[in-house]
Enzyme design. Sequence first.
Site, PDB file in Angstrom:
ATOM      1  N   LYS A   1       0.831  -1.212   0.000  1.00 52.20           N
ATOM      2  CA  LYS A   1       0.000   0.000   0.000  1.00 52.20           C
ATOM      3  C   LYS A   1       0.863   1.259   0.000  1.00 52.20           C
TER       4      LYS A   1
ATOM      5  N   GLY B   1      -0.137 -14.570 -13.304  1.00 52.80           N
ATOM      6  CA  GLY B   1      -1.231 -14.553 -12.329  1.00 52.80           C
ATOM      7  C   GLY B   1      -1.822 -13.163 -12.218  1.00 52.80           C
TER       8      GLY B   1
ATOM      9  N   GLU C   1      -2.465 -14.667 -17.403  1.00 51.45           N
ATOM     10  CA  GLU C   1      -3.398 -15.341 -16.499  1.00 51.45           C
ATOM     11  C   GLU C   1      -3.849 -16.667 -17.121  1.00 51.45           C
TER      12      GLU C   1
ATOM     13  N   VAL D   1       1.343 -21.176 -19.557  1.00 45.00           N
ATOM     14  CA  VAL D   1       2.757 -20.803 -19.430  1.00 45.00           C
ATOM     15  C   VAL D   1       3.625 -22.037 -19.645  1.00 45.00           C
TER      16      VAL D   1
ATOM     17  N   ARG E   1      -0.596 -18.511  -2.749  1.00 50.67           N
ATOM     18  CA  ARG E   1       0.353 -18.730  -1.661  1.00 50.67           C
ATOM     19  C   ARG E   1       0.102 -20.087  -1.002  1.00 50.67           C
TER      20      ARG E   1
ATOM     21  N   ASP F   1      -3.351 -17.564   7.624  1.00 54.46           N
ATOM     22  CA  ASP F   1      -3.034 -18.153   6.315  1.00 54.46           C
ATOM     23  C   ASP F   1      -2.675 -19.632   6.395  1.00 54.46           C
TER      24      ASP F   1
ATOM     25  N   ALA G   1      -5.361 -10.524   6.039  1.00 53.23           N
ATOM     26  CA  ALA G   1      -4.869 -10.134   7.356  1.00 53.23           C
ATOM     27  C   ALA G   1      -6.019  -9.998   8.354  1.00 53.23           C
TER      28      ALA G   1
ATOM     29  N   HIS H   1     -23.627  14.795   2.309  1.00 50.16           N
ATOM     30  CA  HIS H   1     -23.502  15.308   0.941  1.00 50.16           C
ATOM     31  C   HIS H   1     -22.458  16.424   0.896  1.00 50.16           C
TER      32      HIS H   1
HETATM   33  P1  FAD Z   1       1.889 -14.047   8.378  1.00 43.17           P
HETATM   34  O1  FAD Z   1       1.584 -12.622   8.257  1.00 43.17           O
HETATM   35  O2  FAD Z   1       2.529 -14.723   7.221  1.00 43.17           O
HETATM   36  O3  FAD Z   1       2.829 -14.194   9.659  1.00 43.17           O
HETATM   37  C1  FAD Z   1       3.412 -15.384  10.020  1.00 43.17           C
HETATM   38  C2  FAD Z   1       4.643 -15.085  10.872  1.00 43.17           C
HETATM   39  O4  FAD Z   1       5.064 -16.280  11.479  1.00 43.17           O
HETATM   40  C3  FAD Z   1       5.828 -14.559  10.071  1.00 43.17           C
HETATM   41  O5  FAD Z   1       6.389 -13.447  10.725  1.00 43.17           O
HETATM   42  C4  FAD Z   1       6.804 -15.723  10.073  1.00 43.17           C
HETATM   43  O6  FAD Z   1       8.164 -15.322  10.033  1.00 43.17           O
HETATM   44  C5  FAD Z   1       6.474 -16.361  11.403  1.00 43.17           C
HETATM   45  N1  FAD Z   1       6.838 -17.782  11.507  1.00 43.17           N
HETATM   46  C6  FAD Z   1       6.559 -18.782  10.628  1.00 43.17           C
HETATM   47  N2  FAD Z   1       6.978 -19.964  11.119  1.00 43.17           N
HETATM   48  C7  FAD Z   1       7.558 -19.691  12.326  1.00 43.17           C
HETATM   49  C8  FAD Z   1       8.153 -20.479  13.322  1.00 43.17           C
HETATM   50  N3  FAD Z   1       8.253 -21.810  13.196  1.00 43.17           N
HETATM   51  N4  FAD Z   1       8.632 -19.858  14.425  1.00 43.17           N
HETATM   52  C9  FAD Z   1       8.531 -18.508  14.577  1.00 43.17           C
HETATM   53  N5  FAD Z   1       7.956 -17.719  13.675  1.00 43.17           N
HETATM   54  C10 FAD Z   1       7.473 -18.303  12.570  1.00 43.17           C
HETATM   55  N6  FAD Z   1      -4.154  -9.115   3.198  1.00 43.17           N
HETATM   56  C11 FAD Z   1      -5.065  -8.159   3.437  1.00 43.17           C
HETATM   57  O7  FAD Z   1      -6.001  -8.394   4.205  1.00 43.17           O
HETATM   58  N7  FAD Z   1      -4.974  -6.914   2.857  1.00 43.17           N
HETATM   59  C12 FAD Z   1      -3.975  -6.614   2.000  1.00 43.17           C
HETATM   60  O8  FAD Z   1      -3.916  -5.487   1.487  1.00 43.17           O
HETATM   61  C13 FAD Z   1      -3.007  -7.598   1.714  1.00 43.17           C
HETATM   62  N8  FAD Z   1      -1.982  -7.330   0.881  1.00 43.17           N
HETATM   63  C14 FAD Z   1      -1.057  -8.296   0.633  1.00 43.17           C
HETATM   64  C15 FAD Z   1      -0.031  -7.999  -0.259  1.00 43.17           C
HETATM   65  C16 FAD Z   1       0.921  -8.950  -0.551  1.00 43.17           C
HETATM   66  C17 FAD Z   1       2.018  -8.631  -1.527  1.00 43.17           C
HETATM   67  C18 FAD Z   1       0.869 -10.223   0.100  1.00 43.17           C
HETATM   68  C19 FAD Z   1       1.911 -11.266  -0.155  1.00 43.17           C
HETATM   69  C20 FAD Z   1      -0.149 -10.525   0.993  1.00 43.17           C
HETATM   70  C21 FAD Z   1      -1.123  -9.568   1.264  1.00 43.17           C
HETATM   71  N9  FAD Z   1      -2.179  -9.820   2.120  1.00 43.17           N
HETATM   72  C22 FAD Z   1      -3.125  -8.865   2.357  1.00 43.17           C
HETATM   73  C23 FAD Z   1      -2.318 -11.119   2.812  1.00 43.17           C
HETATM   74  C24 FAD Z   1      -1.808 -11.004   4.266  1.00 43.17           C
HETATM   75  O9  FAD Z   1      -0.475 -10.564   4.246  1.00 43.17           O
HETATM   76  C25 FAD Z   1      -1.920 -12.348   4.965  1.00 43.17           C
HETATM   77  O10 FAD Z   1      -3.233 -12.843   4.849  1.00 43.17           O
HETATM   78  C26 FAD Z   1      -1.572 -12.205   6.443  1.00 43.17           C
HETATM   79  O11 FAD Z   1      -0.264 -11.714   6.606  1.00 43.17           O
HETATM   80  C27 FAD Z   1      -1.704 -13.547   7.157  1.00 43.17           C
HETATM   81  O12 FAD Z   1      -1.382 -13.377   8.502  1.00 43.17           O
HETATM   82  P2  FAD Z   1      -0.805 -14.575   9.388  1.00 43.17           P
HETATM   83  O13 FAD Z   1      -0.625 -14.018  10.754  1.00 43.17           O
HETATM   84  O14 FAD Z   1      -1.632 -15.774   9.190  1.00 43.17           O
HETATM   85  O15 FAD Z   1       0.608 -14.916   8.736  1.00 43.17           O
HETATM   86  P1  NAI Z   2      -4.486 -15.034  -6.172  1.00 44.84           P
HETATM   87  O1  NAI Z   2      -5.062 -16.317  -5.770  1.00 44.84           O
HETATM   88  O2  NAI Z   2      -5.183 -13.772  -5.836  1.00 44.84           O
HETATM   89  O3  NAI Z   2      -4.269 -15.016  -7.754  1.00 44.84           O
HETATM   90  C1  NAI Z   2      -3.499 -15.992  -8.416  1.00 44.84           C
HETATM   91  C2  NAI Z   2      -3.843 -15.946  -9.889  1.00 44.84           C
HETATM   92  O4  NAI Z   2      -2.884 -16.724 -10.581  1.00 44.84           O
HETATM   93  C3  NAI Z   2      -5.218 -16.537 -10.196  1.00 44.84           C
HETATM   94  O5  NAI Z   2      -5.933 -15.684 -11.031  1.00 44.84           O
HETATM   95  C4  NAI Z   2      -4.884 -17.865 -10.864  1.00 44.84           C
HETATM   96  O6  NAI Z   2      -5.849 -18.271 -11.809  1.00 44.84           O
HETATM   97  C5  NAI Z   2      -3.555 -17.544 -11.527  1.00 44.84           C
HETATM   98  N1  NAI Z   2      -2.703 -18.706 -11.769  1.00 44.84           N
HETATM   99  C6  NAI Z   2      -2.449 -19.740 -10.948  1.00 44.84           C
HETATM  100  N2  NAI Z   2      -1.573 -20.605 -11.521  1.00 44.84           N
HETATM  101  C7  NAI Z   2      -1.266 -20.085 -12.731  1.00 44.84           C
HETATM  102  C8  NAI Z   2      -0.413 -20.490 -13.787  1.00 44.84           C
HETATM  103  N3  NAI Z   2       0.318 -21.617 -13.705  1.00 44.84           N
HETATM  104  N4  NAI Z   2      -0.348 -19.731 -14.908  1.00 44.84           N
HETATM  105  C9  NAI Z   2      -1.068 -18.582 -15.011  1.00 44.84           C
HETATM  106  N5  NAI Z   2      -1.891 -18.150 -14.043  1.00 44.84           N
HETATM  107  C10 NAI Z   2      -1.984 -18.877 -12.904  1.00 44.84           C
HETATM  108  O7  NAI Z   2      -2.992 -15.051  -5.585  1.00 44.84           O
HETATM  109  P2  NAI Z   2      -1.906 -13.911  -5.420  1.00 44.84           P
HETATM  110  O8  NAI Z   2      -2.194 -12.760  -6.299  1.00 44.84           O
HETATM  111  O9  NAI Z   2      -0.600 -14.598  -5.511  1.00 44.84           O
HETATM  112  O10 NAI Z   2      -2.120 -13.447  -3.930  1.00 44.84           O
HETATM  113  C11 NAI Z   2      -2.108 -14.408  -2.880  1.00 44.84           C
HETATM  114  C12 NAI Z   2      -3.062 -14.044  -1.828  1.00 44.84           C
HETATM  115  O11 NAI Z   2      -2.554 -12.980  -1.039  1.00 44.84           O
HETATM  116  C13 NAI Z   2      -4.404 -13.527  -2.328  1.00 44.84           C
HETATM  117  O12 NAI Z   2      -5.273 -14.558  -2.694  1.00 44.84           O
HETATM  118  C14 NAI Z   2      -4.896 -12.809  -1.123  1.00 44.84           C
HETATM  119  O13 NAI Z   2      -5.448 -13.731  -0.241  1.00 44.84           O
HETATM  120  C15 NAI Z   2      -3.632 -12.228  -0.536  1.00 44.84           C
HETATM  121  N6  NAI Z   2      -3.506 -10.828  -0.963  1.00 44.84           N
HETATM  122  C16 NAI Z   2      -4.469  -9.942  -0.579  1.00 44.84           C
HETATM  123  C17 NAI Z   2      -4.411  -8.630  -0.971  1.00 44.84           C
HETATM  124  C18 NAI Z   2      -5.501  -7.718  -0.592  1.00 44.84           C
HETATM  125  O14 NAI Z   2      -6.301  -8.088   0.254  1.00 44.84           O
HETATM  126  N7  NAI Z   2      -5.583  -6.526  -1.158  1.00 44.84           N
HETATM  127  C19 NAI Z   2      -3.295  -8.109  -1.768  1.00 44.84           C
HETATM  128  C20 NAI Z   2      -2.365  -9.147  -2.167  1.00 44.84           C
HETATM  129  C21 NAI Z   2      -2.475 -10.436  -1.734  1.00 44.84           C
END
Ligand code: FAD
Ligand code: NAI
Length: 475
Positions: free
Chosen positions: A58, A190, A213, A247, A282, A322, A330, A454
Amino acid sequence: MSKQFDVVVIGGGPGGYIAAIRAAQLGFQVACIDEWKNAAGGPAPGGTCTNVGCIPSKALLQSSEHFEHANHHFADHGITAKDVKMDVAKMVARKDSVVKQNNDGILYLLKKNKVTFFHGRGSFAGQAEGGYTINVAGKTEEAITAKQVIIATGSNARALPGTAFDEVNVLSNDGALRLGTVPKKLALIGSGVIGLEMGSVWRRLGAEVTILEGLPTFLGAVDEQIAKEAKKAFDKQGLKIELGVKVGEIVNGKKDVTVNYTNAKGEAIVLDADKLIISIGRVPNTIGLNTEAVGLQLDERGAIVVDGDCKTNLPGVWAVGDVVRGPMLAHKAEEEGVAVAERIAGQHGHVNFNTIPWVIYTSPEIAWVGRTEQQLKADGVAYKAGTFPFLANGRARALGDTTGMVKFLADATTDEILGVHMVGPQVSELISEAVVAMEFKASAEDIARICHAHPSLSEATKEAALAVDKRTLNF
Ligand code: FAD
Ligand code: NAI
């Protein structure tokens, strides 16, 4: 003797640290173990979300949007901005400082709530009297015990078989968030949430972006009408999205990456790019947890098996976020963390999976809660739909951003809101009203009868609710 706690939380992301704080608020002695390291090797709690997910993405979306506005939209307001430049290193440094503020904030919150923080990897050593022994491997090694264990170890980016992330040319979300320069040509595989958000950042900064995609439909989980509107906007911006591709071989050269793929017409295409981001979903992370030591059950995807209450197959062991079933968001992880802490305290923690909002932070933003029109059709539910375009909203016109609409879906008989879908300006904020309404089982008429300020974008929400009954006032 090992240190004893009532509750040990493994993982300090949004699921874990929030569970730890709530458990401490409820009077438990709590430990939270997290292994994430900052650049200096120190603790960086907050997990994927804080370090390489929600927060940094963000921050970059905000910076790149400012750049886009200065280049393309300021002129409409009578502002001349000549020779606008982006200092990528400064943008990334700002993002890093935002991340650090969040890391420090979480450490402060844990301390304030008297949660003992351990920096290192937590793993099961075995069962202890009435509970479990957890090894913590950080700078030193120690064992701690607890009656209750909450696992919140998150997820990792899914790799394409045969193509490893080197975070130089082939990037996961981690590398995609710390590119030092704008790639000339950027390929993404993707077009899900990460593909669209990261593709938008680097397109705004000047990269020629192609997203490949696999599925033939764009954003299949999103309401079709909304996805179509969003796709139109992305096409107009020059974000090239190819659907229905297959792909093939990916060659990671030293300076660039070549992606071979077959397009929807069956033609073989060779795409050369400076960088490739793979964002194809993921995978749950249980690496290093040593689940075998206690017989913790995982499913075929590697997720920890839990019931509706986040209970695992082991007494006193819970898992949230997750690393378990459900959307990888999150706020979903946080809700589960709070609910589990409350269940441990004998309370009735509750998560309503039907009212978890989704937001995609592109421009236009996409947000929704509840069921889509296609889901209602598949479920055989009789519904009424109402839409209102931002084009007819005074505030959107004043902002200079009239893309998109708000859409309500309500039960045909009872008028209960079944889904609300939005694409347009600031809908990440507007969606909250819909979540509250659905949580309280409101009808579309309830929203239509509420006074909205408004001029505000929220009037589009009220008007869409009015549209369910075919009585919009401004359209
Ligand atoms: P995580 O945030 O993955 O935290 C797990 C933690 O556990 C990590 O710090 C890891 O190092 C630690 N850990 C793992 N194993 C061990 C161990 N054995 N011992 C000690 N520590 C350990 N979600 C949203 O809702 N809004 C968004 O805008 C959004 N944007 C995203 C953008 C990107 C690029 C990505 C990749 C994800 C995004 N997500 C978003 C998804 C969001 O980040 C995850 O759903 C969220 O972080 C999950 O929280 P969690 O606590 O389950 O795991
Ligand atoms: P995603 O599940 O959102 O999208 C993956 C895309 O890749 C899908 O459209 C799928 O059809 C495509 N795909 C899968 N295998 C493929 C292949 N072999 N070739 C071509 N296309 C393929 O997963 P993404 O974008 O990696 O994000 C992971 C997760 O992280 C999200 O599902 C979401 O839960 C979280 N996230 C949330 C955000 C938010 O809330 N704003 C921002 C970013 C991530």
